[in-house]
Motif scaffolding. Structure first.
Motif, PDB file in Angstrom:
ATOM      1  N   VAL A  65      14.460  88.773 -27.922  1.00  0.00           N
ATOM      2  CA  VAL A  65      15.353  89.622 -27.118  1.00  0.00           C
ATOM      3  C   VAL A  65      14.570  90.799 -26.545  1.00  0.00           C
ATOM      4  CG1 VAL A  65      17.312  91.205 -27.243  1.00  0.00           C
ATOM      5  CG2 VAL A  65      17.461  88.948 -28.318  1.00  0.00           C
ATOM      6  N   ARG A  66      13.766  91.429 -27.379  1.00  0.00           N
ATOM      7  CA  ARG A  66      12.986  92.584 -26.937  1.00  0.00           C
ATOM      8  C   ARG A  66      11.960  92.197 -25.869  1.00  0.00           C
ATOM      9  NH1 ARG A  66      11.548  93.989 -31.523  1.00  0.00           N
ATOM     10  NH2 ARG A  66       9.366  93.320 -31.632  1.00  0.00           N
ATOM     11  N   CYS A  67      11.434  90.967 -25.965  1.00  0.00           N
ATOM     12  CA  CYS A  67      10.377  90.529 -25.052  1.00  0.00           C
ATOM     13  C   CYS A  67      10.890  89.842 -23.794  1.00  0.00           C
ATOM     14  CB  CYS A  67       9.421  89.602 -25.787  1.00  0.00           C
ATOM     15  SG  CYS A  67       8.474  90.419 -27.088  1.00  0.00           S
ATOM     16  N   ALA A  68      12.193  89.726 -23.615  1.00  0.00           N
ATOM     17  CA  ALA A  68      12.725  89.063 -22.415  1.00  0.00           C
ATOM     18  C   ALA A  68      12.159  89.634 -21.117  1.00  0.00           C
ATOM     19  CB  ALA A  68      14.250  89.136 -22.413  1.00  0.00           C
ATOM     20  N   PRO A  69      11.929  90.959 -21.014  1.00  0.00           N
ATOM     21  CA  PRO A  69      11.356  91.489 -19.772  1.00  0.00           C
ATOM     22  C   PRO A  69       9.988  90.916 -19.423  1.00  0.00           C
ATOM     23  CG  PRO A  69      12.391  93.258 -20.998  1.00  0.00           C
ATOM     24  CD  PRO A  69      12.394  92.054 -21.900  1.00  0.00           C
ATOM     25  N   ARG A  70       9.274  90.329 -20.369  1.00  0.00           N
ATOM     26  CA  ARG A  70       7.991  89.701 -20.032  1.00  0.00           C
ATOM     27  C   ARG A  70       8.185  88.483 -19.141  1.00  0.00           C
ATOM     28  NH1 ARG A  70       2.909  90.008 -24.029  1.00  0.00           N
ATOM     29  NH2 ARG A  70       2.753  92.273 -24.028  1.00  0.00           N
ATOM     30  N   ASP A  71       9.384  87.911 -19.165  1.00  0.00           N
ATOM     31  CA  ASP A  71       9.723  86.807 -18.273  1.00  0.00           C
ATOM     32  C   ASP A  71      10.594  87.287 -17.121  1.00  0.00           C
ATOM     33  OD1 ASP A  71       8.927  83.912 -19.460  1.00  0.00           O
ATOM     34  OD2 ASP A  71       9.239  85.321 -21.090  1.00  0.00           O
ATOM     35  N   ALA A  72      10.532  88.598 -16.864  1.00  0.00           N
ATOM     36  CA  ALA A  72      11.329  89.194 -15.779  1.00  0.00           C
ATOM     37  C   ALA A  72      12.820  88.932 -15.971  1.00  0.00           C
ATOM     38  CB  ALA A  72      10.864  88.690 -14.422  1.00  0.00           C
ATOM     39  N   LEU A  73      13.267  89.005 -17.225  1.00  0.00           N
ATOM     40  CA  LEU A  73      14.671  88.816 -17.578  1.00  0.00           C
ATOM     41  C   LEU A  73      15.199  90.074 -18.269  1.00  0.00           C
ATOM     42  CD1 LEU A  73      14.578  85.200 -19.060  1.00  0.00           C
ATOM     43  CD2 LEU A  73      15.680  85.896 -16.920  1.00  0.00           C
ATOM     44  N   PRO A  74      16.497  90.343 -18.157  1.00  0.00           N
ATOM     45  CA  PRO A  74      17.076  91.458 -18.906  1.00  0.00           C
ATOM     46  C   PRO A  74      17.192  91.097 -20.383  1.00  0.00           C
ATOM     47  CG  PRO A  74      18.797  90.241 -17.767  1.00  0.00           C
ATOM     48  CD  PRO A  74      17.490  89.626 -17.336  1.00  0.00           C
ATOM     49  N   SER A  75      17.063  92.086 -21.250  1.00  0.00           N
ATOM     50  CA  SER A  75      17.268  91.851 -22.680  1.00  0.00           C
ATOM     51  C   SER A  75      18.765  91.858 -22.976  1.00  0.00           C
ATOM     52  CB  SER A  75      16.581  92.941 -23.514  1.00  0.00           C
ATOM     53  OG  SER A  75      15.183  92.836 -23.429  1.00  0.00           O
ATOM     54  N   PRO A  76      19.316  90.767 -23.516  1.00  0.00           N
ATOM     55  CA  PRO A  76      20.743  90.749 -23.835  1.00  0.00           C
ATOM     56  C   PRO A  76      21.086  91.801 -24.899  1.00  0.00           C
ATOM     57  CG  PRO A  76      19.796  88.540 -23.942  1.00  0.00           C
ATOM     58  CD  PRO A  76      18.660  89.497 -23.846  1.00  0.00           C
ATOM     59  N   ASP A  77      22.315  92.267 -24.858  1.00  0.00           N
ATOM     60  CA  ASP A  77      22.787  93.259 -25.828  1.00  0.00           C
ATOM     61  C   ASP A  77      22.832  92.639 -27.226  1.00  0.00           C
ATOM     62  OD1 ASP A  77      23.966  95.285 -27.240  1.00  0.00           O
ATOM     63  OD2 ASP A  77      25.882  95.247 -26.169  1.00  0.00           O
ATOM     64  N   ALA A  78      22.106  93.243 -28.156  1.00  0.00           N
ATOM     65  CA  ALA A  78      22.051  92.741 -29.529  1.00  0.00           C
ATOM     66  C   ALA A  78      22.938  93.549 -30.476  1.00  0.00           C
ATOM     67  CB  ALA A  78      20.611  92.750 -30.027  1.00  0.00           C
ATOM     68  N   GLY A  79      23.846  94.342 -29.922  1.00  0.00           N
ATOM     69  CA  GLY A  79      24.682  95.209 -30.748  1.00  0.00           C
ATOM     70  C   GLY A  79      25.519  94.450 -31.761  1.00  0.00           C
ATOM     71  N   ALA A  80      26.110  93.342 -31.347  1.00  0.00           N
ATOM     72  CA  ALA A  80      26.956  92.569 -32.257  1.00  0.00           C
ATOM     73  C   ALA A  80      26.138  92.023 -33.418  1.00  0.00           C
ATOM     74  CB  ALA A  80      27.642  91.434 -31.500  1.00  0.00           C
ATOM     75  N   LEU A  81      24.919  91.598 -33.154  1.00  0.00           N
ATOM     76  CA  LEU A  81      24.058  91.093 -34.219  1.00  0.00           C
ATOM     77  C   LEU A  81      23.710  92.199 -35.208  1.00  0.00           C
ATOM     78  CD1 LEU A  81      22.239  88.967 -35.552  1.00  0.00           C
ATOM     79  CD2 LEU A  81      20.439  89.636 -33.934  1.00  0.00           C
ATOM     80  N   GLU A  82      23.331  93.358 -34.700  1.00  0.00           N
ATOM     81  CA  GLU A  82      22.944  94.450 -35.602  1.00  0.00           C
ATOM     82  C   GLU A  82      24.125  94.915 -36.447  1.00  0.00           C
ATOM     83  OE1 GLU A  82      19.951  94.895 -36.121  1.00  0.00           O
ATOM     84  OE2 GLU A  82      19.251  93.785 -34.373  1.00  0.00           O
ATOM     85  N   ALA A  83      25.315  94.914 -35.859  1.00  0.00           N
ATOM     86  CA  ALA A  83      26.504  95.295 -36.630  1.00  0.00           C
ATOM     87  C   ALA A  83      26.776  94.276 -37.728  1.00  0.00           C
ATOM     88  CB  ALA A  83      27.716  95.414 -35.701  1.00  0.00           C
ATOM     89  N   ALA A  84      26.592  92.996 -37.408  1.00  0.00           N
ATOM     90  CA  ALA A  84      26.809  91.947 -38.411  1.00  0.00           C
ATOM     91  C   ALA A  84      25.782  92.050 -39.535  1.00  0.00           C
ATOM     92  CB  ALA A  84      26.741  90.574 -37.750  1.00  0.00           C
TER      93      ALA A  84
END
Length: 401
Positions: A65-84
């Protein structure tokens, strides 16, 4: 009490299986000229069963998720995962991690563009048939989240060249152009076939690829800005030597019926045609590649135009330099060059079938690797770049994904 039991089970290393219901993204398939182009939706809700995510797999997902910008992509929101994860509820962790992984996988596989942004791109993306939930389940069961995401990226060597150039580029505008062309590769099928012809109208090149490697490249002339070559795919089944040219109605209107007999033109019931010969607009060969645009790859008598850097002169068809060499290479032993030359000398129209039909992809990549291995950013001759989304954000220097 229930939480203590659950935590005890996790501490003991027991991995359970849970059923989860996710909102996942779908993709409409490209159609013909009047069909909708692919777009990402969030209307499908299949139930899937996934292996429980381990701590290491969660860490891998975070990295991707953090590295998605290396493929010129936005990083998806990981908030739900961190809360879980903070809650310690394994079922919630599994649900959030699987949802996030599928969302990121679809970004890598299909891109971010909507229907309007894909307008005019008529190469069908067969990746819509991939069962992503099943692949993810298999990856989690093998503790291979990295392999799962690596398999979602475009596999073509030209995408890898774009990704490397994107990481090194410092100019903001060139970086956006590279990002747009990385996005275009996500609209292509993941596999183009073991052998195929790839035409890039933006760089005026046609290449034959065999077994994952570029075998040979030829210069091409493409459509004028007023009559641009379309983006589409077809299948090459044969080569026509000494072709007749059956003149399209649009060209008849443009020339107002001025087709002199001394150049081989004859009046027919449907308009005008041109006999085989040195003046024929199709030259000495034309590929058999049926398509709804009536756009073909062929020879040309105007050889001098291949010396130009910008070669946009046709009504949309693709004129190939050293066309008889191109045709003989595609025939792959069905006819030798000597046999091809002998047929051409007869001036008789002859069709020779390819031993195996070849896919051909007529594309448009304004940032690409050329046949000589150099990387270039080309002028956007058809003004198509501006409608393609470009995520050109900074990249975490510690990314390893």
């Amino acid at each position: 009490m229930g939480m203590e039991i659950q935590n005890g089970a996790i501490a003991a290393g027991i991995k359970g299986r849970v059923s989860i219901v996710l909102m996942v993204l779908g993709l409409m398939s490209c159609g013909a000229t009047d069909a909708p182009t692919p777009s990402v939706t969030a209307s499908q809700t299949p139930a899937i069963a996934a292996d429980s995510w381990s701590t290491g797999e969660i860490d891998s997902l975070r990295q991707w998720v953090r590295c998605a910008p290396r493929d010129a992509l936005p990083s998806p929101d990981a908030g739900a995962l961190e809360a879980a994860v903070a809650s310690g509820d394994q079922a919630a962790i599994d649900e959030a991690a699987t949802a996030l992984a599928l969302k990121l996988a679809r970004l890598h596989l299909f891109g971010t563009a909507d229907t309007a942004q894909r307008a005019g791109w008529r190469i069908k993306d067969t990746d819509t048939s991939i069962d992503l939930p099943s692949r993810l389940r298999a990856a989690i069961s093998k503790d291979d989240v990295d392999g799962f995401f690596n398999g979602m990226r475009p596999s073509h060597p030209d995408y890898a060249a774009l990704r490397s150039a994107y990481a090194e580029e410092t100019d903001p505008e060139r970086r956006k152009t590279i990002a747009r062309n990385m996005e275009r590769w996500r609209w292509m099928p993941h596999s183009l076939g073991s052998s195929y012809v790839l035409v890039n109208t933006a760089s005026f090149e046609a290449s034959l690829w065999r077994n994952g490697a570029r075998q040979k490249t030829w210069p091409v002339i493409v459509g004028k800005r007023s009559t641009p070559s379309p983006v589409f795919s077809a299948t090459i089944t044969g080569v026509v030597l000494n072709p007749w040219w059956h003149i399209p109605a649009s060209i008849i209107r443009e020339k107002r019926g001025n087709f002199p007999a001394r150049l081989g033109y004859v009046k027919t019931a449907n308009g005008y045609s041109q006999k085989p010969g040195p003046n024929n607009a199709l030259g000495e060969m034309k590929l058999v590649m049926p398509n709804p645009f009536s756009v073909y790859m062929h020879d040309t008598p105007s050889k001098s135009l291949f010396s130009r850097d910008v070669r946009a002169f046709s009504h949309g068809c693709i004129r190939v330099g050293d066309a008889l060499n191109f045709a003989t290479t595609l025939l792959d032993g069905a006819k030798s060059r000597e046999e091809v030359d002998q047929i051409v000398e007869t001036r008789r129209t002859t069709t020779v079938d390819l031993p195996t039909p070849l896919p051909v992809y007529i594309t448009y990549f304004t940032a690409t690797r050329l046949g000589d291995g150099s990387f270039v950013v080309e002028p956007d001759i058809y003004n198509r770049d501006k409608r393609v989304p470009a995520t050109a954000s900074a990249t975490d220097t510690e990314c390893s994904a």
